[in-house]
Design a protein around this motif. Structure first.
Motif, short mmCIF file in Angstrom:
data_model
loop_
_atom_site.label_atom_id
_atom_site.label_comp_id
_atom_site.label_asym_id
_atom_site.label_seq_id
_atom_site.Cartn_x
_atom_site.Cartn_y
_atom_site.Cartn_z
N ASP A 1 0.79 -1.15 -0.06
CA ASP A 1 -0.09 0.04 0.11
C ASP A 1 0.78 1.16 0.25
OD1 ASP A 1 -2.63 -1.25 2.15
OD2 ASP A 1 -2.34 -1.51 0.13
N ASN B 1 -7.09 2.48 -6.67
CA ASN B 1 -7.06 2.32 -5.16
C ASN B 1 -8.38 2.46 -4.66
OD1 ASN B 1 -5.26 1.94 -3.15
ND2 ASN B 1 -5.51 4.18 -2.36
N ARG B 2 -9.48 2.12 -5.39
CA ARG B 2 -10.88 1.76 -5.01
C ARG B 2 -11.27 2.92 -4.07
NH1 ARG B 2 -9.89 -3.34 -1.10
NH2 ARG B 2 -12.15 -3.38 -1.16
N GLU C 1 -15.51 3.07 -0.22
CA GLU C 1 -14.95 1.72 -0.43
C GLU C 1 -16.22 0.83 -0.87
OE1 GLU C 1 -11.57 -1.23 0.89
OE2 GLU C 1 -12.00 0.35 2.02
N LYS D 1 -9.92 5.73 -3.13
CA LYS D 1 -9.03 6.27 -1.98
C LYS D 1 -7.84 7.00 -2.61
CE LYS D 1 -6.91 5.34 2.56
NZ LYS D 1 -6.47 3.88 3.55
N TRP D 2 -7.66 8.16 -2.27
CA TRP D 2 -6.36 9.24 -2.70
C TRP D 2 -5.47 9.45 -1.38
CZ3 TRP D 2 -4.97 10.44 -7.75
CH2 TRP D 2 -4.08 11.19 -7.86
N ASN D 3 -4.42 8.50 -1.68
CA ASN D 3 -3.37 8.57 -0.57
C ASN D 3 -4.08 7.98 0.79
OD1 ASN D 3 -0.47 9.11 -0.43
ND2 ASN D 3 -1.07 11.46 -1.07
N ASN D 4 -4.34 8.88 1.77
CA ASN D 4 -4.83 8.37 3.05
C ASN D 4 -6.46 8.72 2.98
OD1 ASN D 4 -2.46 7.02 4.02
ND2 ASN D 4 -1.72 8.93 4.76
N THR D 5 -6.87 9.43 2.13
CA THR D 5 -8.47 10.02 2.13
C THR D 5 -9.28 9.21 1.16
OG1 THR D 5 -7.30 12.04 2.63
CG2 THR D 5 -9.77 11.88 1.75
N GLN D 6 -10.15 8.72 1.86
CA GLN D 6 -11.26 7.96 1.14
C GLN D 6 -12.30 8.82 0.26
OE1 GLN D 6 -11.06 4.28 1.11
NE2 GLN D 6 -12.42 4.44 -0.72
N LEU E 1 -7.09 7.08 -8.62
CA LEU E 1 -8.06 6.88 -7.62
C LEU E 1 -8.98 5.56 -7.86
CD1 LEU E 1 -9.71 8.32 -5.40
CD2 LEU E 1 -11.12 9.34 -7.20
#
Length: 357
Positions: free
Chosen positions: A31, A244-245, A256, A247-252, A241
């Protein structure tokens, strides 16, 4: 000696848990290795074809093929980093181009965001949000159509009356949920979101999605349809985006659970269709403007786990988790005009496979 079995059990327990911890760490490492370009910058890290462990000798044949097929731009990402980026036929990195129906996935994404915020429920009827009389069907027929039917192309609206979505073009063909037909009536979801959030579609889209992942671009009215235009890297940002289902970096950004549903078969008629996403690797599929069912995978040369945004005249976002890649193609029709899928998809994937395998 009686304590020996207990020692063995304890040892087994410790080894098992160590193994589990290592697995978690490995997953976390994967990840962390996923790269996201900065939001307020044109910077985007690249890796060489060699470092990606791809076949360097096959890259130029791929680019030559793309140039011959009326391509304007092409990007391949691996783990979020750019491996291949090329522009053709007087196009460049800053010029915008239309997404056509590949932009349906943007509408799908924002619909999921609006639902997560409690503004809409995709299982509610469309008329709950935009009022009755938005079609030329009877009130009873119209009230069968939910937001989810628009997401899955199962509204039952007749697809033989052109692209316009004014009431005089929207006629009953079948009860909602009983017929799959590729139709621009999906765009009514934009009206649903605007009404439910007391905002304009463009402003809500910009605030909740575009600006949060650093995209550029705008919605324009083209032939009475809402069409998105952007540069190619902005399309690649959305592809990343989606990889990563949501999610961008640590922000959903996109919920999901909603996104997972969006890339699954969404109804019982067309296995290869989710929530405005095309799905590869299914046993059968339907195509626009026909009620025929075709056997086999949507794009045979592409990996089975691929999901894709496909637009008129070969606008493409391919997302392939198993290969850790996102592929973007913008341009004019490779061969003849088409609505979404074309022979070009399979030909292009034959070339891509020569590079990545």
């Amino acid at each position: 000696m009686k304590k020996l079995p207990y020692l063995i059990i304890i040892l087994f327990f410790l080894l098992f848990n160590c193994s589990k911890d290592e697995t978690v760490k490995d997953d976390q490492t994967e990840d962390i290795s996923l790269y996201f370009p900065p939001i307020n910058s044109d910077t985007w890290e690249t890796i060489s074809v060699t470092d990606a462990n791809w076949n360097t000798s096959e890259v130029q044949p791929l680019l030559d093929f793309l140039a011959e097929k009326n391509t304007k731009s092409f990007i391949m990402l691996q783990n979020g980093k750019i491996v291949v980026e090329a522009y053709f036929n007087d196009h460049n990195a800053t010029k915008p181009w239309y997404w056509a129906s590949a932009g349906k996935t943007l509408t799908s994404a924002v619909t999921g965001i609006a639902e997560a915020e409690g503004s809409i429920n995709i299982n509610s009827k469309v008329s709950d949000y935009i009022g009755t009389g938005w079609t030329s069907t009877t009130l009873e027929q119209e009230n069968l159509i939910t937001c989810k039917h628009l997401l899955t192309m199962t509204s039952g609206i007749d697809d033989n009356y052109g692209d316009a979505v004014s009431p005089e073009n929207l006629f009953y063909k079948a009860d909602a949920g009983t017929r799959w037909a590729y139709h621009n009536v999906y765009v009514k979801l934009q009206d649903v979101v605007a009404e439910a959030t007391n905002d304009t579609w463009s402003n809500y889209f910009n605030t909740k999605l575009r600006d949060k992942i650093g995209m550029s671009g705008t919605w324009l009215n083209l032939d009475n349809l809402s069409v998105y235009y952007s540069n190619t890297r902005s399309m690649a940002r959305f592809g990343l985006l989606a990889y990563n289902r949501g999610k961008w970096n640590n922000t959903q950004i996109i919920p999901e659970s909603y996104f997972d549903d969006a890339i699954k078969t969404s109804q019982s008629i067309n296995e290869a269709y989710g929530y405005l996403w095309w799905l590869n690797g299914k046993s059968s599929y339907h195509l626009p403007q026909t009620q025929l069912q075709f056997s086999g995978s949507l794009i045979q040369n592409a990996p089975n786990d691929m999901y894709a945004a496909l637009g008129k005249n070969d606008q493409k976002i391919y997302v392939v988790p198993s290969k850790k890649i996102v592929v973007i193609r913008m341009g004019d029709a490779a061969d003849a005009d088409n609505f979404a899928l074309s022979n070009f998809d399979n030909e292009l994937w034959a070339k891509i496979n020569e590079v990545i395998n």
